[in-house]
Design a protein around this motif. Structure first.
Motif, PDB file in Angstrom:
ATOM      1  N   GLU A 211       0.849  -1.199   0.000  1.00  0.00           N
ATOM      2  CA  GLU A 211       0.000   0.000   0.000  1.00  0.00           C
ATOM      3  C   GLU A 211       0.883   1.247   0.000  1.00  0.00           C
ATOM      4  O   GLU A 211       1.914   1.291   0.680  1.00  0.00           O
ATOM      5  N   LEU A 212       0.468   2.223  -0.781  1.00  0.00           N
ATOM      6  CA  LEU A 212       1.242   3.461  -0.898  1.00  0.00           C
ATOM      7  C   LEU A 212       0.442   4.633  -0.352  1.00  0.00           C
ATOM      8  O   LEU A 212      -0.790   4.688  -0.508  1.00  0.00           O
ATOM      9  N   PRO A 213       1.118   5.600   0.252  1.00  0.00           N
ATOM     10  CA  PRO A 213       0.403   6.782   0.742  1.00  0.00           C
ATOM     11  C   PRO A 213      -0.157   7.591  -0.424  1.00  0.00           C
ATOM     12  O   PRO A 213       0.395   7.586  -1.527  1.00  0.00           O
ATOM     13  N   VAL A 214      -1.252   8.287  -0.187  1.00  0.00           N
ATOM     14  CA  VAL A 214      -1.915   9.037  -1.245  1.00  0.00           C
ATOM     15  C   VAL A 214      -0.991  10.104  -1.820  1.00  0.00           C
ATOM     16  O   VAL A 214      -1.144  10.525  -2.975  1.00  0.00           O
ATOM     17  N   GLU A 215       0.000  10.537  -1.022  1.00  0.00           N
ATOM     18  CA  GLU A 215       0.930  11.560  -1.496  1.00  0.00           C
ATOM     19  C   GLU A 215       1.710  11.079  -2.721  1.00  0.00           C
ATOM     20  O   GLU A 215       2.085  11.890  -3.579  1.00  0.00           O
ATOM     21  N   LYS A 216       1.952   9.779  -2.813  1.00  0.00           N
ATOM     22  CA  LYS A 216       2.663   9.245  -3.982  1.00  0.00           C
ATOM     23  C   LYS A 216       1.829   9.475  -5.240  1.00  0.00           C
ATOM     24  O   LYS A 216       2.349   9.919  -6.276  1.00  0.00           O
ATOM     25  N   TYR A 217       0.550   9.188  -5.136  1.00  0.00           N
ATOM     26  CA  TYR A 217      -0.327   9.401  -6.295  1.00  0.00           C
ATOM     27  C   TYR A 217      -0.426  10.883  -6.607  1.00  0.00           C
ATOM     28  O   TYR A 217      -0.360  11.291  -7.786  1.00  0.00           O
ATOM     29  N   ALA A 218      -0.561  11.699  -5.587  1.00  0.00           N
ATOM     30  CA  ALA A 218      -0.707  13.139  -5.799  1.00  0.00           C
ATOM     31  C   ALA A 218       0.524  13.716  -6.484  1.00  0.00           C
ATOM     32  O   ALA A 218       0.414  14.552  -7.392  1.00  0.00           O
ATOM     33  N   SER A 219       1.703  13.264  -6.079  1.00  0.00           N
ATOM     34  CA  SER A 219       2.943  13.754  -6.690  1.00  0.00           C
ATOM     35  C   SER A 219       3.013  13.383  -8.162  1.00  0.00           C
ATOM     36  O   SER A 219       3.365  14.213  -9.015  1.00  0.00           O
ATOM     37  N   LEU A 220       2.672  12.127  -8.474  1.00  0.00           N
ATOM     38  CA  LEU A 220       2.714  11.679  -9.864  1.00  0.00           C
ATOM     39  C   LEU A 220       1.676  12.404 -10.713  1.00  0.00           C
ATOM     40  O   LEU A 220       1.953  12.809 -11.845  1.00  0.00           O
ATOM     41  N   ALA A 221       0.484  12.555 -10.166  1.00  0.00           N
ATOM     42  CA  ALA A 221      -0.603  13.167 -10.930  1.00  0.00           C
ATOM     43  C   ALA A 221      -0.345  14.639 -11.184  1.00  0.00           C
ATOM     44  O   ALA A 221      -0.731  15.181 -12.234  1.00  0.00           O
ATOM     45  N   SER A 222       0.332  15.299 -10.251  1.00  0.00           N
ATOM     46  CA  SER A 222       0.526  16.740 -10.376  1.00  0.00           C
ATOM     47  C   SER A 222       1.825  17.123 -11.084  1.00  0.00           C
ATOM     48  O   SER A 222       1.930  18.217 -11.633  1.00  0.00           O
ATOM     49  N   ASN A 223       2.798  16.215 -11.075  1.00  0.00           N
ATOM     50  CA  ASN A 223       4.097  16.568 -11.652  1.00  0.00           C
ATOM     51  C   ASN A 223       4.711  15.373 -12.373  1.00  0.00           C
ATOM     52  O   ASN A 223       5.463  14.595 -11.787  1.00  0.00           O
ATOM     53  N   PRO A 224       4.426  15.223 -13.656  1.00  0.00           N
ATOM     54  CA  PRO A 224       4.970  14.095 -14.416  1.00  0.00           C
ATOM     55  C   PRO A 224       6.468  14.214 -14.691  1.00  0.00           C
ATOM     56  O   PRO A 224       7.055  13.335 -15.316  1.00  0.00           O
ATOM     57  N   ASN A 225       7.089  15.299 -14.227  1.00  0.00           N
ATOM     58  CA  ASN A 225       8.529  15.464 -14.389  1.00  0.00           C
ATOM     59  C   ASN A 225       9.285  15.169 -13.092  1.00  0.00           C
ATOM     60  O   ASN A 225      10.453  15.533 -12.949  1.00  0.00           O
ATOM     61  N   LEU A 226       8.606  14.505 -12.171  1.00  0.00           N
ATOM     62  CA  LEU A 226       9.202  14.139 -10.897  1.00  0.00           C
ATOM     63  C   LEU A 226       9.195  12.620 -10.778  1.00  0.00           C
ATOM     64  O   LEU A 226       8.160  11.976 -10.960  1.00  0.00           O
ATOM     65  N   SER A 227      10.354  12.035 -10.489  1.00  0.00           N
ATOM     66  CA  SER A 227      10.395  10.589 -10.306  1.00  0.00           C
ATOM     67  C   SER A 227      10.013  10.263  -8.870  1.00  0.00           C
ATOM     68  O   SER A 227      10.587  10.803  -7.921  1.00  0.00           O
ATOM     69  N   VAL A 228       9.042   9.388  -8.735  1.00  0.00           N
ATOM     70  CA  VAL A 228       8.525   8.976  -7.432  1.00  0.00           C
ATOM     71  C   VAL A 228       8.742   7.470  -7.304  1.00  0.00           C
ATOM     72  O   VAL A 228       8.434   6.701  -8.221  1.00  0.00           O
ATOM     73  N   THR A 229       9.287   7.049  -6.175  1.00  0.00           N
ATOM     74  CA  THR A 229       9.589   5.619  -6.005  1.00  0.00           C
ATOM     75  C   THR A 229       8.680   4.986  -4.961  1.00  0.00           C
ATOM     76  O   THR A 229       8.162   5.651  -4.062  1.00  0.00           O
ATOM     77  N   CYS A 230       8.516   3.682  -5.081  1.00  0.00           N
ATOM     78  CA  CYS A 230       7.748   2.904  -4.111  1.00  0.00           C
ATOM     79  C   CYS A 230       8.494   2.891  -2.782  1.00  0.00           C
ATOM     80  O   CYS A 230       9.718   2.703  -2.748  1.00  0.00           O
ATOM     81  N   THR A 231       7.774   3.088  -1.704  1.00  0.00           N
ATOM     82  CA  THR A 231       8.413   3.124  -0.386  1.00  0.00           C
ATOM     83  C   THR A 231       8.918   1.746   0.052  1.00  0.00           C
ATOM     84  O   THR A 231       9.750   1.647   0.946  1.00  0.00           O
ATOM     85  N   SER A 232       8.438   0.699  -0.604  1.00  0.00           N
ATOM     86  CA  SER A 232       8.835  -0.648  -0.229  1.00  0.00           C
ATOM     87  C   SER A 232       9.928  -1.207  -1.145  1.00  0.00           C
ATOM     88  O   SER A 232      11.018  -1.562  -0.680  1.00  0.00           O
ATOM     89  N   CYS A 233       9.640  -1.299  -2.445  1.00  0.00           N
ATOM     90  CA  CYS A 233      10.599  -1.942  -3.362  1.00  0.00           C
ATOM     91  C   CYS A 233      11.505  -0.932  -4.071  1.00  0.00           C
ATOM     92  O   CYS A 233      12.460  -1.320  -4.738  1.00  0.00           O
ATOM     93  N   HIS A 234      11.178   0.348  -3.975  1.00  0.00           N
ATOM     94  CA  HIS A 234      11.990   1.433  -4.536  1.00  0.00           C
ATOM     95  C   HIS A 234      12.022   1.449  -6.068  1.00  0.00           C
ATOM     96  O   HIS A 234      12.923   2.041  -6.666  1.00  0.00           O
ATOM     97  N   ARG A 235      11.057   0.783  -6.695  1.00  0.00           N
ATOM     98  CA  ARG A 235      10.904   0.949  -8.135  1.00  0.00           C
ATOM     99  C   ARG A 235      10.322   2.337  -8.412  1.00  0.00           C
ATOM    100  O   ARG A 235       9.634   2.918  -7.570  1.00  0.00           O
ATOM    101  N   ILE A 236      10.605   2.836  -9.626  1.00  0.00           N
ATOM    102  CA  ILE A 236      10.037   4.125 -10.023  1.00  0.00           C
ATOM    103  C   ILE A 236       8.588   3.899 -10.439  1.00  0.00           C
ATOM    104  O   ILE A 236       8.286   3.011 -11.240  1.00  0.00           O
ATOM    105  N   LEU A 237       7.708   4.702  -9.912  1.00  0.00           N
ATOM    106  CA  LEU A 237       6.275   4.539 -10.156  1.00  0.00           C
ATOM    107  C   LEU A 237       5.820   5.352 -11.362  1.00  0.00           C
ATOM    108  O   LEU A 237       6.404   6.394 -11.697  1.00  0.00           O
TER     109      LEU A 237
END
Length: 247
Positions: A211-237
């Motif tokens: 499970e990921l915090p909603v902030e991860k989705y918000a960051s991706l949705a608002s800024n497609p030029n920002l790399s956001v990683t999974c807090t568990s496996c550290h893959r780029i989302l």
């Protein structure tokens, strides 16, 4: 294109490069393993041949020693037949018995060497059979490797060039994150962020299902030029529509 779109493009070509290299590496490893096993069999064959020579040489020595003892026994028997002195007769008879016992022991050792030689020769025949089979397997693997190199070689060169172009578009920091994840997960450096329940604002990583915090989705949705990683496996989302757009 956005950073996330460029990363997805890199991921698509990178995964193909790694898959082809993995196929080639597996074929090379297989051939190397067969050759290693063949060399091991060859070493065991050489050892068996050396032991056979040693046992044969020892057997020859025992036979020569037995022959010498036999010659002495024959001489003593002649002396025994012509002896007229009771003391001399008893002495010759005693030595004759001792030599006969000695010869019996030598003959037993000779038979033992012959048996060991026979056992080793049987073992050698089996090792030669196994070696011949291993050579066939290795040669077949080499033929497959040559075919694989022919099929993969040119395509891998094209993909390497495509990957270089795709990687050049990524900032170094984000590229380092991508490469670490790709090395860790065999080319699966990225994972889709999926909505488990959008109304409840529940999201997860499609790769590790954490499970990921909603902030991860918000960051991706608002800024497609920002790399956001999974807090568990550290893959780029990334969001699903990005992958569809790139594909």
């Amino acid at each position: 294109m956005t950073l996330i779109a460029d990363l997805v493009s890199l991921h698509l070509v990178d995964s193909q490069v790694r898959a082809l290299r993995s196929r080639l590496d597996s074929a090379e490893h297989y051939v190397a393993l067969q050759e290693k096993q063949r060399l091991l069999l060859a070493s065991r064959m050489d050892e068996a041949k050396s032991q056979i020579r040693q046992h044969q040489a020892t057997g020859v020595n025992h036979e020569a020693e037995s022959g010498s003892v036999k010659a002495r026994i024959d001489t003593l028997r002649n002396q025994l037949n012509t002896s007229t002195n009771p003391k001399q007769y008893a002495a010759v008879l005693n030595e004759l018995k001792l030599l006969q016992t000695q010869r019996d022991e030598i003959d037993e050792l000779t038979i033992d060497q012959i048996q060991k030689t026979d056992d080793l020769q049987t073992k050698l025949v089996e090792l030669e059979r196994l070696s011949a089979e291993r050579v066939k397997v290795r040669d077949a693997g080499q033929a497959e490797l040559n075919t694989c190199r022919g099929e993969v070689g040119s395509r891998l060169g094209e993909l390497d060039r495509e990957r270089t172009v795709a990687a050049a578009k990524i900032p170094q920091r984000d590229l380092d994150i991508f490469n670490r994840a790709a090395d860790l997960y065999d080319g699966e450096a990225m994972a889709e962020l999926v909505a488990v329940d959008a109304r409840r604002r529940e999201y997860s990583c499609a790769a590790c299902n954490m499970e990921l915090p909603v902030e991860k989705y918000a960051s991706l949705a608002s800024n497609p030029n920002l790399s956001v990683t999974c807090t568990s496996c550290h893959r780029i989302l990334y969001l699903g529509q990005v992958s569809s757009a790139v594909g």
